[in-house]
Scaffold this active site. Structure first.
Site, PDB file in Angstrom:
ATOM      1  N   ASP A  95      -8.184   3.992   0.840  1.00 50.45           N
ATOM      2  CA  ASP A  95      -7.208   4.418   1.853  1.00 50.45           C
ATOM      3  C   ASP A  95      -7.964   4.920   3.088  1.00 50.45           C
ATOM      4  OD1 ASP A  95      -5.337   5.705   3.374  1.00 50.45           O
ATOM      5  OD2 ASP A  95      -4.478   6.862   1.730  1.00 50.45           O
ATOM      6  N   CYS A 145       0.871  -1.181   0.000  1.00 49.92           N
ATOM      7  CA  CYS A 145       0.000   0.000   0.000  1.00 49.92           C
ATOM      8  C   CYS A 145       0.906   1.228   0.000  1.00 49.92           C
ATOM      9  CB  CYS A 145      -0.977  -0.024   1.174  1.00 49.92           C
ATOM     10  SG  CYS A 145      -0.210  -0.052   2.801  1.00 49.92           S
ATOM     11  N   ASN A 178       2.306   1.438   4.327  1.00 52.56           N
ATOM     12  CA  ASN A 178       2.590   0.161   5.010  1.00 52.56           C
ATOM     13  C   ASN A 178       2.283   0.234   6.509  1.00 52.56           C
ATOM     14  OD1 ASN A 178       5.463  -2.056   5.585  1.00 52.56           O
ATOM     15  ND2 ASN A 178       3.365  -2.616   5.157  1.00 52.56           N
ATOM     16  N   SER A 237      -1.855  -2.753   3.974  1.00 52.50           N
ATOM     17  CA  SER A 237      -1.031  -3.939   3.701  1.00 52.50           C
ATOM     18  C   SER A 237      -0.650  -4.707   4.978  1.00 52.50           C
ATOM     19  CB  SER A 237       0.190  -3.615   2.832  1.00 52.50           C
ATOM     20  OG  SER A 237       1.037  -2.676   3.436  1.00 52.50           O
TER      21      SER A 237
HETATM   22  P1  4NP Z   1      -1.762   2.776   4.029  1.00 52.19           P
HETATM   23  O1  4NP Z   1      -2.436   4.123   4.589  1.00 52.19           O
HETATM   24  O2  4NP Z   1      -1.213   3.134   2.658  1.00 52.19           O
HETATM   25  O3  4NP Z   1      -2.900   1.828   3.956  1.00 52.19           O
HETATM   26  O4  4NP Z   1      -0.696   2.392   5.023  1.00 52.19           O
HETATM   27  C1  4NP Z   1      -1.798   5.353   4.647  1.00 52.19           C
HETATM   28  C2  4NP Z   1      -0.904   5.618   5.665  1.00 52.19           C
HETATM   29  C3  4NP Z   1      -0.308   6.856   5.751  1.00 52.19           C
HETATM   30  C4  4NP Z   1      -0.614   7.839   4.819  1.00 52.19           C
HETATM   31  C5  4NP Z   1      -1.503   7.564   3.788  1.00 52.19           C
HETATM   32  C6  4NP Z   1      -2.092   6.309   3.705  1.00 52.19           C
HETATM   33  N1  4NP Z   1      -0.022   9.131   4.918  1.00 52.19           N
HETATM   34  O5  4NP Z   1      -0.413  10.015   4.150  1.00 52.19           O
HETATM   35  O6  4NP Z   1       0.865   9.320   5.771  1.00 52.19           O
END
Ligand code: 4NP
Length: 156
Positions: free
Chosen positions: A125, A10, A13, A17
């Site tokens: 997300d 993803c 992470n 994921s």
């Molecule tokens: P993930 O979710 O890709 O499912 O781990 C996210 C985690 C952090 C962020 C975006 C999506 N971020 O923008 O920091």
């Protein structure tokens, strides 16, 4: 013979994921299937971090402990070291396709490609949403993981 291997990917992470990694570990244990399972992010934003608390909570509510996972970024060698690299959404799949070495051997897919009738769909997300968003993340992830393990146990 090497056990079949899967890397879930993803963005960070820390949410999607890690849930897929935890769900597939549990499903493989239950099925008595030996698999090598890992997860990674296309970004380096959370490298070394434990999964998001909301992800840990939804996994724990289903009896799965993901607290020992630590985020890492996808590496070029992952395209040789894993049979399958399974992305959570279309943007991350595009990043993987762009960074795949020409001689990479891993088969790339979206998690929901494995679910009948959901080809091409993304696991949304949940990071910037409310914690109840993780309930639908969990539902999508487990639907994908169940379909994937069924395919892998038939070695297709
Ligand atoms: P993930 O979710 O890709 O499912 O781990 C996210 C985690 C952090 C962020 C975006 C999506 N971020 O923008 O920091």
């Amino acid at each position: 013979m090497r056990p079949p291997s899967v890397l879930f990917v993803c963005l960070g992470n820390i949410c999607r994921s890690p849930l897929a990694e935890g769900a597939l570990r549990a499903a493989a244990d239950e099925a008595g299937l030996e698999l090598r399972i890992d997860s990674a992010g296309t970004s380096d934003w959370h490298v070394g971090s434990e999964p998001d608390r909301r992800a840990q909570a939804v996994a724990a509510a289903h009896g799965i402990n993901i607290s020992r996972q630590r985020a890492r970024q996808v590496r070029p060698e992952d395209f040789h070291r894993f049979d399958r690299i399974v992305a959570m959404d279309g943007t991350n799949l595009e990043h993987l396709q762009a960074m795949a070495p020409p001689d990479g051997t891993a088969r790339l897919s979206l998690l929901l490609d494995h679910v009948a009738g959901r080809q091409g769909q993304s696991v949304a997300d949940p990071y910037f949403g409310e914690s109840d968003g993780f309930t639908s993340t969990w539902a999508d992830v487990t639907a994908g993981v169940s379909a994937l393990i069924a395919q892998m146990s038939q070695r297709v």
